[in-house]
Enzyme design. Structure first.
Site, PDB file in Angstrom:
ATOM      1  N   LYS A   1       0.826  -1.199   0.000  1.00 31.61           N
ATOM      2  CA  LYS A   1       0.000   0.000   0.000  1.00 31.61           C
ATOM      3  C   LYS A   1       0.867   1.258   0.000  1.00 31.61           C
ATOM      4  O   LYS A   1       2.032   1.215   0.406  1.00 31.61           O
ATOM      5  CB  LYS A   1      -0.873   0.021   1.258  1.00 31.61           C
TER       6      LYS A   1
ATOM      7  N   ARG B   1     -10.313 -11.655   1.685  1.00 28.77           N
ATOM      8  CA  ARG B   1     -11.137 -12.728   1.121  1.00 28.77           C
ATOM      9  C   ARG B   1     -10.394 -14.058   1.116  1.00 28.77           C
ATOM     10  O   ARG B   1     -11.014 -15.116   1.163  1.00 28.77           O
ATOM     11  CB  ARG B   1     -11.600 -12.330  -0.280  1.00 28.77           C
TER      12      ARG B   1
END
Length: 505
Positions: free
Chosen positions: A280, A354
């Site tokens: 990020k 996920r």
């Protein structure tokens, strides 16, 4: 804070209540609530309104002392806006202002004699619960790791709700449940606000063990070798780059009948999300300590329902790990095999939530659940879609799942912890196609929160399921940075309603 219920004579009982402070309502049209009228024998409250010392607008307050004929030392006038029935927004503004003022008065106790049963389209229980939560929110401090902590409030330490005698027993139950809910939210906020070098996967596991010991819950914590034996290749792929060992936490509150199928809550527990190899940007990366707020909300919900001794079987499943870059980290383009046997092409290692959830959702099949709700700070796309007001709710579109969605939405409305239902359909599944595996872990920028939910849906087809994306609601940024405790109110109320339905009430 000590909360209690106090009943009084509807005619003139408010004036006879001996307390350090009594809070009563006034309105913009210069009218007084019933309790305020009982304290206005000499006209002091009416005079304050007429003189403009208090306007009666929502959130205005005025403290009066030593009124003739009033047993209370102080009278706190609280503006509620237009005359009853009071609007919900006006009531909440008034409560927050009242709570701030009570935090500064020189009284150890106070009686709240507001028209709690006169809020438009809301019941007494809502008003009492909202007040308890507002008080606890005002008292909350996130300075546990500061060397110089804030001085404790000198305000009221005991609050009594003045209600009619007929409502007394129900009010006691509501206030006790609200305190338990506030305790659960506080745990969730504390966990979220801790830095990632303190709140590790092991710390979350230890928290679950402490809860189990305090409230006599069942707990099991699986380590790497056990996860390998279960073939949780998707979950383990996220842990590859971290030095922190993964923990898979299973917490059980078995308050219902032994034959009743449980509700399962699954919480994403990424204690720090660097993005992995798909790292990020540095700006605001510190906020990725909040990527375990799904796990924290499950633990907070268990804290609340355990204190309530809720008569329902509830199981919490928390896959906890870090997502870090290193020479061992999973790389974009790697293919991993999930516990379900489905293979996943990892196109972006920053879509890791996920990957841990899908194995946890497969694991829950063994419980033969009545319903499963997973909770995760899953996508920035959900913030783009819904902002910071509503959590995203995703379920399949059929009668069974529509009913589950309505239960969750209703619980959110009941507690001001609202969610908004988003679409989920096979059309979006097309975006998750992979040339090399059964499924890709991202579907591109369009409808990012929906394709993330579609990914999870593939692992939930053996039971009723809903997904809550809390990326926009679990914490605040900016000057008020900190965990919010959401969606503990929604989840707890959903479970309370389920327990009541199961008991036939």
């Amino acid at each position: 804070m000590d909360f209690s219920i106090k009943t009084f004579d509807a005619k003139n009982g408010a004036a006879q209540l001996k307390t350090g402070c009594i809070a009563v309502a006034v309105f913009e049209n210069k009218k007084l609530s019933a309790s305020a009228q009982q304290l206005d024998g000499k006209g002091a409250i009416t005079a304050a309104l007429k003189s403009g010392d208090i306007s009666g607008k929502p959130g205005t307050t005025l403290l009066l002392r030593n009124l003739d004929g009033v047993a209370a030392e102080r009278v706190l006038l609280v503006g509620l806006g237009k005359e009853a029935p009071v609007g919900e927004k006006d009531f909440l503004s008034a409560i927050q202002a009242m709570v701030r003022t009570l935090g500064t008065v020189g009284s150890a106790d106070a009686v709240l004699a507001l028209p709690f049963d006169e809020v438009k389209e809301r019941e007494l229980a809502w008003a009492l619960r909202s007040t308890v939560l507002a008080v606890r929110e005002n008292l909350y401090r996130s300075d546990s790791l500061k060397s110089n902590k804030e001085a404790p409030s000198n305000g009221a330490k005991k609050l009594a709700f003045a209600v009619n005698a007929a409502d007394s027993n129900a009010a006691k139950t509501v206030v006790a449940q609200a305190e338990a809910l506030a305790n659960g939210m506080e745990l969730t906020k504390n966990l979220g606000n801790l830095p990632a070098n303190v709140c590790t996967p092991t710390y979350l596991a230890d928290t679950a063990k402490r809860l189990a010991k305090e409230f006599k819950l069942d707990v099991e914590v699986l380590d790497r070798k056990q996860l390998q034996a279960l073939k949780m290749g998707s979950f383990l792929s996220v842990t590859n780059g971290s030095e922190e060992p993964p923990k898979f936490i299973v917490l059980k509150h078995l308050g219902g009948k032994s034959k009743d199928a449980p509700i399962v809550l699954v919480g994403k527990g990424i204690t720090f999300d660097s993005g992995g190899i798909s790292i990020k940007p540095g700006a605001a990366m510190d906020e990725m300590k909040y990527d375990m707020c799904g796990a924290a909300s499950v633990l907070g919900t268990f804290r609340a329902i355990a204190e309530m001794k809720l008569k329902l079987n509830v199981i919490g499943v928390i896959p906890a790990c870090e997502n870090m870059p290193s020479g061992r980290a999973t790389k974009p383009g790697d293919i991993v095999t999930s516990m379900s046997g489905q293979t996943i092409e990892v196109l972006n290692t920053d879509a890791e939530g996920r990957l841990v959830l899908c194995d946890a959702l497969t694991y829950t099949e063994r419980f033969k659940p009545a319903a499963v709700v997973d909770v995760a700070t899953l996508t920035g796309a959900c913030i783009t879609a819904l902002g910071h007001h509503n959590s995203g709710l995703f379920t399949r579109h059929d009668a069974e799942h529509d009913a589950l969605a309505e239960e969750l939405l209703a619980a959110g409305k009941e507690t001001n912890d609202t969610a908004w239902r988003m679409p989920i359909s096979d059309a979006y599944q097309e975006q998750l196609k992979s040339n090399f595996a059964d499924i890709a872990n991202i579907g591109g920028p369009p409808a990012g929160s929906i394709t993330a939910a579609c990914f999870l849906e593939r692992f939930t087809r053996k039971y009723p399921w809903a997904h809550l994306d809390i990326a926009g609601t679990a914490w605040r940024s900016g000057a008020a940075k900190g965990a919010t405790g959401r969606p503990v109110p929604l989840l707890t109320t959903f479970l309370i309603n389920r327990a009541q339905a199961a008991s036939g009430k």
